[in-house]
Design a protein around this motif. Structure first.
Motif, short mmCIF file in Angstrom:
data_model
loop_
_atom_site.label_atom_id
_atom_site.label_comp_id
_atom_site.label_asym_id
_atom_site.label_seq_id
_atom_site.Cartn_x
_atom_site.Cartn_y
_atom_site.Cartn_z
N ALA A 132 0.84 -1.19 0.00
CA ALA A 132 0.00 0.00 0.00
C ALA A 132 0.88 1.25 0.00
N ARG A 133 0.44 2.26 -0.73
CA ARG A 133 1.20 3.52 -0.77
C ARG A 133 0.24 4.70 -0.81
N ASP A 134 0.59 5.71 -0.04
CA ASP A 134 -0.17 6.96 -0.04
C ASP A 134 0.30 7.79 -1.24
N VAL A 135 -0.59 8.03 -2.19
CA VAL A 135 -0.25 8.83 -3.37
C VAL A 135 -0.99 10.17 -3.32
N SER A 136 -1.27 10.65 -2.12
CA SER A 136 -1.98 11.91 -1.95
C SER A 136 -1.14 13.07 -2.49
N ILE A 137 -1.82 14.17 -2.76
CA ILE A 137 -1.18 15.34 -3.36
C ILE A 137 -0.01 15.83 -2.52
N TRP A 138 -0.17 15.85 -1.20
CA TRP A 138 0.87 16.39 -0.33
C TRP A 138 1.94 15.37 0.03
N ASN A 139 1.87 14.17 -0.53
CA ASN A 139 2.95 13.19 -0.36
C ASN A 139 3.89 13.25 -1.55
N ASN A 140 4.28 14.46 -1.91
CA ASN A 140 5.20 14.72 -3.00
C ASN A 140 6.10 15.90 -2.63
N ALA A 141 7.20 16.03 -3.36
CA ALA A 141 7.97 17.27 -3.28
C ALA A 141 7.31 18.31 -4.16
N ILE A 142 6.85 17.87 -5.37
CA ILE A 142 6.19 18.77 -6.31
C ILE A 142 4.97 18.07 -6.89
N PHE A 143 3.84 18.78 -6.86
CA PHE A 143 2.62 18.32 -7.53
C PHE A 143 2.19 19.44 -8.47
N ALA A 144 2.04 19.11 -9.77
CA ALA A 144 1.71 20.12 -10.77
C ALA A 144 0.40 19.80 -11.45
N GLY A 145 -0.33 20.86 -11.80
CA GLY A 145 -1.63 20.68 -12.43
C GLY A 145 -1.59 20.82 -13.93
N SER A 146 -2.06 21.97 -14.43
CA SER A 146 -2.28 22.13 -15.87
C SER A 146 -1.01 22.29 -16.66
N GLY A 147 0.00 22.95 -16.08
CA GLY A 147 1.18 23.30 -16.85
C GLY A 147 0.93 24.55 -17.68
N ALA A 148 1.96 24.96 -18.43
CA ALA A 148 1.84 26.14 -19.28
C ALA A 148 2.87 26.06 -20.39
N SER A 149 2.48 26.51 -21.57
CA SER A 149 3.40 26.56 -22.72
C SER A 149 4.09 25.22 -22.95
N GLY A 150 3.35 24.14 -22.76
CA GLY A 150 3.91 22.82 -23.03
C GLY A 150 4.79 22.27 -21.93
N GLN A 151 4.86 22.94 -20.79
CA GLN A 151 5.72 22.47 -19.72
C GLN A 151 5.01 22.59 -18.37
N ALA A 152 5.45 21.78 -17.42
CA ALA A 152 4.98 21.93 -16.05
C ALA A 152 6.09 22.46 -15.17
N ILE A 153 7.35 22.09 -15.49
CA ILE A 153 8.50 22.58 -14.75
C ILE A 153 9.47 23.17 -15.76
N ASN A 154 9.80 24.43 -15.58
CA ASN A 154 10.75 25.10 -16.47
C ASN A 154 11.99 25.48 -15.66
N GLY A 155 13.17 25.16 -16.19
CA GLY A 155 14.40 25.56 -15.52
C GLY A 155 15.04 24.42 -14.77
N ASN A 156 16.21 24.68 -14.22
CA ASN A 156 16.95 23.69 -13.46
C ASN A 156 16.42 23.60 -12.04
N VAL A 157 16.28 22.39 -11.55
CA VAL A 157 15.81 22.22 -10.19
C VAL A 157 16.26 20.86 -9.67
N ASP A 158 16.69 20.83 -8.42
CA ASP A 158 17.11 19.60 -7.75
C ASP A 158 15.99 19.21 -6.79
N ILE A 159 15.26 18.15 -7.14
CA ILE A 159 14.09 17.73 -6.37
C ILE A 159 14.41 16.44 -5.65
N ARG A 160 14.21 16.42 -4.34
CA ARG A 160 14.39 15.20 -3.56
C ARG A 160 13.03 14.76 -3.04
N GLY A 161 12.49 13.73 -3.66
CA GLY A 161 11.18 13.25 -3.29
C GLY A 161 10.32 13.06 -4.52
#
Length: 554
Positions: A132-161
């Motif tokens: 079993a795993r909790d996949v709730s919205i707040w069990n993430n480092a980043i949760f993205a919705g619609s995005g924009a201009s063909g992207q949800a994350i733009n730029g360099n980023v170091d994400i842990r989680g």
């Protein structure tokens, strides 16, 4: 003459013996065939019963697995021993089938589901190991919705989680029910007033005989245009080559790590149990950017636990830069189970407050009704002491400059934009509360828990912006260290190499060029401050092993 008679009698005797032997053989053969036929019929019946019981046992396991998801979403992620009769389930079983289902948990998040079925002395058992795993919205480092201009994350980023990107496109009103957002039908603007008037020619795109205006949409990123579902989500490393999604805290600043609970250990390795999900769009990996690392290091897990990307990977090295326990070929696995929690406008869902039994038309209405409005457009550590509340709902805000402590409880509403801190300041927070702005929140100061307290178990703060959240985007701003739960219906922007512990929830992210770090804090999902959108529990129960146990008497 006598010899001839004697010979005749002898021949007749031999013939009788032969006939007797033939009859005996035929009789024995018939008996054997009859026995074989009877045995075959008996075996066929047993095989039929075995097939019936196997199908019943498999159906029981499948049903119990789904029921386990429903149970965990209602009671929290707490597995417990369960036992029930197979024939009591609301499923169609072969006539006469009986049995039992058990759920035997172990290791906290795992369980054996076993279903035994019997029919007329024949039994069959199916056993599966599930996680079993909790996949709730707040069990993430980043949760993205619609995005924009063909992207949800733009730029360099170091994400842990964990990272969960929907890329659904902006919510809209589907007036003609065709499942897509339609622009206004072209028309001949004879009088030049910019709008269609009766009698003017138009292109009847959908064939309904009337002119249709553009379908309204929720411009959640405030860019003045409709953003459709994504095709490419870019994890861009063209600037410094250090964009990364990781499964551990290796390399994190000691000052930050000392203010959050220790990273969990899973199977003897420090691990954030990182999973990457993309519902719409590819992930583009360029240069030395990676998802996970190939090897474990410093007692920490290197590969991520799983990736679920429907449209696949692109770029160079693309999928070659992904190190995941399940490889790179699995599709997005949650269907329409999880949606972005819009709080206002088109697409915002009604919200039921289980505490009061009240249903609000939107989550914004809930926030408006349960918050305390304060007359602040900005806060700075140079301000004199102040206190607001507590009101009848317990909402409270105070500032004590002598201890440099901002205490917040409940939901504090700011009408319009809100500026939190000034450059090179540090705000120490205490309590359990949320700032809710009906505009944009700009943060220019470090945001850390009061000395001696851990985030989020000792002190926790939330920030909710109806528009955007900007981190260190002001002139002269420097790198910030922040902890919190951050929600923006629009965009979250980071202009510096900020160090953030917590979770970002937004429709779009602009992380700039300076490689900010975002560290998921697993305990945040269980210690959310009040008034955070998307607090519902979502669970997956994945099958790890399967076993068909054939009965001994089969």
């Amino acid at each position: 003459m006598k010899d001839r008679k004697t010979k005749l009698y002898r021949n007749r005797g031999i013939t009788s013996v032969v006939m007797l032997l033939v009859l005996t053989v035929l009789l024995l053969g018939a008996l054997a065939v009859s026995g074989i036929a009877g045995s075959g019929m008996s075996r066929a019946r047993r095989e039929y019963y075995a097939a019936q019981t196997f199908q019943a046992a498999q159906a029981g396991v499948d049903y119990q697995r789904q029921e386990l998801i429903n149970y965990l979403e209602q009671h929290g992620l707490k597995l417990s021993y369960q036992e029930r009769k197979l024939e009591d389930l609301p499923i169609t079983l072969p006539e006469g089938v009986t049995g039992k289902i058990t759920v035997m948990p172990f290791e906290g998040d795992r369980a054996w589901i076993t279903c035994e079925a019997q029919l007329k002395g024949v039994s069959r058992s199916v056993r599966v190991l599930v996680k079993a795993r909790d996949v709730s919205i707040w069990n993430n480092a980043i949760f993205a919705g619609s995005g924009a201009s063909g992207q949800a994350i733009n730029g360099n980023v170091d994400i842990r989680g964990s990272v969960h990107l929907l890329g659904n496109g902006e919510a809209f009103s589907d007036l003609n029910g065709n499942g897509k957002r339609d622009d206004a039908e072209p028309f001949e603007d004879k009088n030049g007033n910019g709008m269609w008037d009766a009698g003017e020619n138009f292109t009847d795109s959908n064939g309904d005989g009337v002119w249709n205006p553009a379908e309204p949409y929720n411009d959640s990123n405030w860019n003045g245009k409709y953003d459709p579902p994504m095709t490419v989500t870019e994890l861009n490393s063209s600037f410094s080559g250090t964009a990364y999604i990781g499964n551990n805290y290796n390399g994190a600043p000691a000052d930050l790590i000392s203010k959050i609970p220790p990273i969990p250990e899973v199977d003897g390795k420090k691990s954030l149990s990182t999973e990457v999900r993309v519902k719409h769009g590819q992930i583009k990996i360029q240069g030395s950017a990676t998802v996970g690392t190939q090897y474990n290091y410093n007692g920490a897990k290197g590969p991520v636990d799983g990736t679920y990307v429907s449209d696949g990977w692109t770029g160079s090295p693309g999928a070659g830069g992904v190190y995941s326990d399940n490889g790179t070929g699995e599709q997005y696995d949650l269907g329409d189970k999880v949606e972005f929690p819009l709080i206002d406008g088109i697409g915002a869902e009604p919200y039921y407050d289980a505490v009061t039994g009240t249903t609000y038309s939107t989550f914004k209405d809930y926030l408006d009704d349960n918050s305390m409005t304060v007359n602040l457009s900005s806060f700075s550590t140079s301000m004199s002491a102040f206190t607001y509340g507590p009101d009848a709902q317990g909402n409270y805000l105070s500032w004590d400059p002598s201890t440099n402590t901002l205490t917040i409880k409940g939901i504090i509403k700011i009408n319009g934009n809100f500026t939190l801190g000034q450059k090179k300041q540090t705000i120490n927070f205490d309590g359990n509360g949320t700032f809710y702005s009906t505009g944009t929140i700009d943060i220019h100061a470090n945001l850390l828990p009061k000395s001696g307290k851990l985030f989020p178990t000792g002190a926790v703060i939330g920030l909710v912006a109806l528009k955007d959240i900007n981190l260190a985007t002001g002139s002269g701003d420097s790198q910030l260290m922040m902890m919190g739960a951050f929600y923006a219906q629009g965009t979250i922007r980071s202009a510096k190499q900020n160090q953030i512990a917590g979770t970002f929830v937004a429709n779009y992210y602009d992380m700039g060029t300076n490689v900010p770090n975002i560290y998921q804090v697993p305990k945040l999902k269980d210690h959310l401050p009040p008034g955070m959108p998307g607090g519902e529990i979502y669970v997956t129960v994945k099958q790890l092993t399967w076993r068909d146990r054939v009965p001994k008497d089969g």
